[in-house]
Design a protein around this motif. Structure first.
Motif, PDB file in Angstrom:
ATOM      1  N   GLY A  82     -12.687 -36.433 -22.158  1.00 41.27           N
ATOM      2  CA  GLY A  82     -12.982 -35.576 -21.018  1.00 41.27           C
ATOM      3  C   GLY A  82     -12.153 -34.315 -21.005  1.00 41.27           C
ATOM      4  O   GLY A  82     -12.666 -33.214 -20.740  1.00 41.27           O
ATOM      5  N   GLU A  83     -10.860 -34.440 -21.308  1.00 43.22           N
ATOM      6  CA  GLU A  83      -9.987 -33.269 -21.331  1.00 43.22           C
ATOM      7  C   GLU A  83     -10.349 -32.341 -22.481  1.00 43.22           C
ATOM      8  O   GLU A  83     -10.319 -31.108 -22.335  1.00 43.22           O
ATOM      9  N   PHE A  84     -10.701 -32.909 -23.637  1.00 46.75           N
ATOM     10  CA  PHE A  84     -11.093 -32.090 -24.784  1.00 46.75           C
ATOM     11  C   PHE A  84     -12.334 -31.260 -24.466  1.00 46.75           C
ATOM     12  O   PHE A  84     -12.383 -30.059 -24.729  1.00 46.75           O
ATOM     13  N   VAL A  85     -13.346 -31.901 -23.898  1.00 50.45           N
ATOM     14  CA  VAL A  85     -14.581 -31.193 -23.561  1.00 50.45           C
ATOM     15  C   VAL A  85     -14.317 -30.114 -22.510  1.00 50.45           C
ATOM     16  O   VAL A  85     -14.804 -28.981 -22.609  1.00 50.45           O
ATOM     17  N   SER A  86     -13.511 -30.456 -21.494  1.00 51.43           N
ATOM     18  CA  SER A  86     -13.228 -29.501 -20.422  1.00 51.43           C
ATOM     19  C   SER A  86     -12.468 -28.277 -20.935  1.00 51.43           C
ATOM     20  O   SER A  86     -12.828 -27.128 -20.650  1.00 51.43           O
ATOM     21  N   VAL A  87     -11.407 -28.522 -21.716  1.00 53.03           N
ATOM     22  CA  VAL A  87     -10.595 -27.412 -22.215  1.00 53.03           C
ATOM     23  C   VAL A  87     -11.354 -26.604 -23.253  1.00 53.03           C
ATOM     24  O   VAL A  87     -11.216 -25.379 -23.315  1.00 53.03           O
ATOM     25  N   TYR A  88     -12.179 -27.265 -24.065  1.00 58.63           N
ATOM     26  CA  TYR A  88     -12.963 -26.529 -25.065  1.00 58.63           C
ATOM     27  C   TYR A  88     -13.979 -25.619 -24.386  1.00 58.63           C
ATOM     28  O   TYR A  88     -14.225 -24.501 -24.845  1.00 58.63           O
ATOM     29  N   SER A  89     -14.563 -26.082 -23.279  1.00 61.46           N
ATOM     30  CA  SER A  89     -15.478 -25.226 -22.516  1.00 61.46           C
ATOM     31  C   SER A  89     -14.744 -24.014 -21.950  1.00 61.46           C
ATOM     32  O   SER A  89     -15.245 -22.886 -21.985  1.00 61.46           O
ATOM     33  N   GLN A  90     -13.539 -24.256 -21.431  1.00 57.74           N
ATOM     34  CA  GLN A  90     -12.718 -23.153 -20.933  1.00 57.74           C
ATOM     35  C   GLN A  90     -12.362 -22.192 -22.053  1.00 57.74           C
ATOM     36  O   GLN A  90     -12.367 -20.968 -21.864  1.00 57.74           O
ATOM     37  N   LEU A  91     -12.071 -22.718 -23.245  1.00 54.65           N
ATOM     38  CA  LEU A  91     -11.748 -21.881 -24.393  1.00 54.65           C
ATOM     39  C   LEU A  91     -12.928 -21.001 -24.778  1.00 54.65           C
ATOM     40  O   LEU A  91     -12.766 -19.805 -25.041  1.00 54.65           O
ATOM     41  N   GLN A  97     -15.237 -13.920 -22.970  1.00 51.08           N
ATOM     42  CA  GLN A  97     -14.809 -12.852 -22.068  1.00 51.08           C
ATOM     43  C   GLN A  97     -13.982 -11.807 -22.804  1.00 51.08           C
ATOM     44  O   GLN A  97     -14.148 -10.603 -22.602  1.00 51.08           O
ATOM     45  N   ARG A  98     -13.107 -12.232 -23.702  1.00 53.49           N
ATOM     46  CA  ARG A  98     -12.272 -11.287 -24.440  1.00 53.49           C
ATOM     47  C   ARG A  98     -13.095 -10.463 -25.416  1.00 53.49           C
ATOM     48  O   ARG A  98     -12.804  -9.291 -25.655  1.00 53.49           O
ATOM     49  N   LYS A  99     -14.120 -11.061 -25.981  1.00 47.17           N
ATOM     50  CA  LYS A  99     -15.008 -10.307 -26.866  1.00 47.17           C
ATOM     51  C   LYS A  99     -15.731  -9.212 -26.094  1.00 47.17           C
ATOM     52  O   LYS A  99     -15.878  -8.088 -26.569  1.00 47.17           O
ATOM     53  N   LEU A 123      -4.399 -18.788 -25.370  1.00 47.53           N
ATOM     54  CA  LEU A 123      -5.616 -19.579 -25.295  1.00 47.53           C
ATOM     55  C   LEU A 123      -5.297 -21.066 -25.204  1.00 47.53           C
ATOM     56  O   LEU A 123      -4.334 -21.540 -25.808  1.00 47.53           O
ATOM     57  N   PRO A 124      -6.084 -21.817 -24.450  1.00 45.79           N
ATOM     58  CA  PRO A 124      -5.832 -23.258 -24.330  1.00 45.79           C
ATOM     59  C   PRO A 124      -6.129 -23.980 -25.637  1.00 45.79           C
ATOM     60  O   PRO A 124      -6.985 -23.555 -26.415  1.00 45.79           O
ATOM     61  N   ASN A 125      -5.426 -25.075 -25.862  1.00 44.73           N
ATOM     62  CA  ASN A 125      -5.591 -25.875 -27.072  1.00 44.73           C
ATOM     63  C   ASN A 125      -6.258 -27.196 -26.700  1.00 44.73           C
ATOM     64  O   ASN A 125      -5.616 -28.055 -26.086  1.00 44.73           O
TER      65      ASN A 125
END
Length: 214
Positions: A82-91, A97-99, A123-125
């Motif tokens: 769950g944390e991987f999916v959530s943080v990867y979506s945020q990433l 946005q930066r692009k 950036l989040p990991n």
């Protein structure tokens, strides 16, 4: 005189920036610590509740330990995914946005190499977040497992589990309140009673279902 005033203004600005950076770093660290405490509390309550539920119908120590271990592994994997999916979506959102900002020329690049390094650090990991969540959950789940591992007497085992979980709930509630700058006593009692309710409800419902032979 004007030069001295400019130097004083620059020194003041530098101190303000350093102060803001220190505050930001502390805030960032406290958020990670608070998330770790909440993850450990989740592992503690869920694993203890599973063990109490199984203990309501099975007095065998092996059944309680195996159920608790299964809850630890399943919960840690669930938290990590769950944390991987959530943080990867945020990433993905932050990268997109930066692009867009670069394409619009809104970002001011002082040094390409330095800017790239800063972006990577900010950036989040996802892997780091997943590992931290799984570890925090596992730490909390180990409390009831260790408390019950060496006690054969059924009633004593249940009492030791409740006592160990109660102590851990108070500690986690206190840490969460300190990191979140909330009232310590109120937060600790809220976490404590919440954990007690979870264990009691699981124990009671499992006992009811087991006694009715469903």
């Amino acid at each position: 005189l004007e030069q001295q005033q400019q130097q004083q203004q620059q020194a003041t600005t530098t101190l303000e920036i350093e102060s803001d950076e220190d505050t930001f770093d502390y805030s960032k660290r406290s958020q990670w610590l608070r998330a770790a405490v909440l993850g450990a509390n989740d592992g503690l309550v869920s694993t203890a509740s599973i063990m109490m539920g199984v203990g309501a119908v099975k007095h065998d120590i092996k059944a309680m330990i195996l159920s608790g271990f299964a809850g630890l592994v399943a919960g840690a994997c669930s938290m990590a995914i769950g944390e991987f999916v959530s943080v990867y979506s945020q990433l993905d959102i932050e990268v997109a946005q930066r692009k867009r900002e670069k394409e619009r020329g809104q970002r001011r690049v002082r040094d390409p190499e330095e800017d790239t390094n800063e972006e990577k650090e900010s950036l989040p990991n996802p892997l780091q977040a997943a590992a931290a969540s799984a570890l925090a959950f596992s730490v909390g789940a180990m409390v009831p497992l260790l408390a019950a591992s060496f006690i054969r007497e059924y009633k004593v085992r249940l009492g030791v589990i409740v006592a160990a979980v109660t102590f851990a709930l108070v500690v986690f509630g206190w840490l969460g309140a300190v990191l979140g700058k909330a009232p310590v006593l109120r937060s600790a009692l809220r976490v404590l009673f919440g954990g007690w309710m979870a264990m009691a409800i699981t124990f009671g419902l499992t006992k009811l279902i087991g006694s009715s032979a469903l």
